[in-house]
Design a protein around this motif. Structure first.
Motif, short mmCIF file in Angstrom:
data_model
loop_
_atom_site.label_atom_id
_atom_site.label_comp_id
_atom_site.label_asym_id
_atom_site.label_seq_id
_atom_site.Cartn_x
_atom_site.Cartn_y
_atom_site.Cartn_z
N ALA A 133 -90.51 50.27 -45.35
CA ALA A 133 -89.59 50.42 -46.49
C ALA A 133 -88.41 49.47 -46.35
O ALA A 133 -87.99 48.81 -47.32
N THR A 134 -87.88 49.37 -45.15
CA THR A 134 -86.75 48.47 -44.90
C THR A 134 -87.16 47.02 -45.08
O THR A 134 -86.42 46.21 -45.65
N ARG A 137 -87.26 46.22 -48.76
CA ARG A 137 -85.90 46.14 -49.30
C ARG A 137 -85.24 44.82 -48.89
O ARG A 137 -84.58 44.17 -49.72
N ARG A 138 -85.40 44.43 -47.65
CA ARG A 138 -84.79 43.17 -47.18
C ARG A 138 -85.43 41.98 -47.89
O ARG A 138 -84.74 41.02 -48.26
N TRP A 140 -86.63 41.84 -50.81
CA TRP A 140 -86.13 41.78 -52.19
C TRP A 140 -84.60 41.74 -52.25
O TRP A 140 -84.03 41.89 -53.33
N LEU A 142 -82.21 43.80 -51.33
CA LEU A 142 -81.61 45.00 -51.90
C LEU A 142 -80.52 45.61 -51.04
O LEU A 142 -79.79 46.50 -51.50
N ASP A 144 -78.71 48.07 -48.55
CA ASP A 144 -78.88 49.51 -48.35
C ASP A 144 -78.28 50.32 -49.50
O ASP A 144 -77.94 51.49 -49.33
N ILE A 147 -80.84 51.91 -55.82
CA ILE A 147 -81.74 51.21 -56.74
C ILE A 147 -81.70 51.98 -58.05
O ILE A 147 -82.36 53.01 -58.20
N ALA A 205 -91.58 54.26 -57.06
CA ALA A 205 -91.49 54.03 -55.62
C ALA A 205 -92.72 54.60 -54.91
O ALA A 205 -93.20 54.04 -53.92
N PHE A 232 -87.58 54.30 -49.16
CA PHE A 232 -87.26 53.10 -49.94
C PHE A 232 -86.08 53.34 -50.88
O PHE A 232 -85.18 52.48 -51.00
N PRO A 235 -82.13 54.65 -48.33
CA PRO A 235 -82.13 54.07 -46.99
C PRO A 235 -81.28 54.88 -46.01
O PRO A 235 -80.22 55.40 -46.36
#
Length: 380
Positions: A133-134, A137-138, A140, A142, A144, A147, A205, A232, A235
């Motif tokens: 999930a991290t 996110r990284r 894209w 995003l 922490d 969304i 998600a 996701f 975080p």
């Protein structure tokens, strides 16, 4: 594109698209069941009268059954939730709708440069769910933070979202990986989420979890999509800070307002992170049940979801750049080899009924003067 007298495969495709068994179609058309089977297997052709009956009952123009398109499409995988109670024939119909949506997108790609699939290529099946999930996110960018709109996030990263089934009672979101002419893309169909932004964010998600599992070569049954969706959307580091301020159920309502996710998911995430015990988790869920929140959470009508815009905006781009009119879209699709009625195109594109008949000029067809337009360069 080649024309035949009648293509049995296309009849089967249309029947499945409408979620009809052979028995149901035979009853509705008053055509013998054995004849319909023979039509689909191309043992013999329907009479003109039977052809008209099939066309009218299934809602496809007669030309649909006479032309074989040149699109080489494969459905690589499909994710349907195990708790889905929709009959099997309707599940198949949902799959067919997504496949048809991909055909329309393929047509539009002759004019529009859509966002390419943008999914991390280094997803590792040995990484745990929090790490995966991290990583997404990284990838894209995003950070922490919150969304607020999963739908837009997925669309700008090349994942197509359809709302063709949101009015269908009992429909749940599901996903497909499809390949056309060697190019793969993921499609997600929204369920009947009452247009709640919180539910929609979580559902998307959840479907992203299926995509990540597929790309990481993890067996879907061994990958907790709920755990991924929570990780996701909420975080660990930043979300734990907010949980420090939570004492009772009403506090979770405030977190829902902030993070735009369901209260039930927030409580689950708190338990996953060890911020509440299993006993506390069960107590909170029982309290939600007593309040009727498991059926309808508070704030559902106050936090509304946005609709898919990728395909709708592509039509606006065509209009703005004088490539074709809304009214000529169906005709251009037919010229390309995809024969659909206007109302069907409207449904698949997410338009309101009658959207494609708002212009008087129905003769505009500029296929010979194709202009590639970069979709990403247009305002959203």
């Amino acid at each position: 594109m080649s024309k035949k007298v009648f293509i049995g495969r296309k009849l089967r495709e249309a029947r499945m698209y409408r979620g009809k068994t052979i028995d149901v179609l035979a009853k509705e058309t008053n055509i013998n069941k054995k004849d319909i089977i023979a039509f689909e297997e191309e043992k013999y052709k329907p009479t003109l009268e039977n052809e008209m009956k099939l066309s009218n009952t299934l809602g496809f123009p007669r030309e649909f059954f006479k032309y074989a398109d040149n699109i080489k499409m494969t459905i690589d995988s499909t994710h349907i939730r195990p708790e889905c109670t929709i009959p099997k024939v309707e599940q198949i119909a949902f799959k067919e709708k997504l496949a048809m949506t991909h055909r329309i997108l393929t047509f539009l790609e002759g004019y529009i440069q859509f966002p390419q699939m943008n999914i991390p290529t280094d997803l590792n099946k040995n990484e745990d769910i929090e790490e995966l999930a991290t990583k997404v996110r990284r990838y894209w960018n995003l950070g922490d933070g919150i969304i607020g709109n999963m739908l837009t996030l997925l669309e700008i990263n090349g994942i197509v979202v359809s709302d063709a089934n949101i009015e269908k009672k009992g429909a749940l979101s599901f996903s497909q990986k499809q390949t056309v002419n060697g190019n793969s893309r993921y499609f997600i169909s929204l369920g009947n989420d009452k247009k709640s932004a919180c539910t929609r964010n979580y559902d998307l998600a959840y479907e992203l979890a299926y995509i990540v599992a597929t790309e990481a070569n993890i067996q879907s049954k061994k990958f907790s999509k709920d755990e991924f969706a929570c990780a996701f959307l909420m975080p660990k580091e930043s979300f734990i800070q907010d949980l420090k301020m939570v004492n009772d159920l009403e506090d979770y309502v405030e977190l829902k307002k902030k993070w735009i996710v369901p209260i039930s998911a927030i409580i689950l995430r708190a338990y996953q992170l060890g911020e509440i015990s299993y006993k506390k988790y069960m107590y909170l869920m029982n309290e939600m049940d007593k309040k009727g929140w498991l059926k309808k959470e508070p704030l559902e009508e106050n936090i509304k979801a946005t609709s898919p815009m990728l395909l709708k905006k592509s039509i606006d781009v065509l209009i703005d750049n004088n490539i074709m009119s809304k009214a000529s879209l169906v005709m251009n699709l037919s010229n390309w080899g995809l024969h659909l009625n206007q109302d069907e195109v409207e449904v698949l594109l997410g338009f309101k009924e009658g959207k494609l008949t708002t212009e008087k000029n129905t003769t505009n067809n500029k296929k010979a003067k194709v202009t590639k337009v970069n979709f990403k360069s247009k305002k959203r």
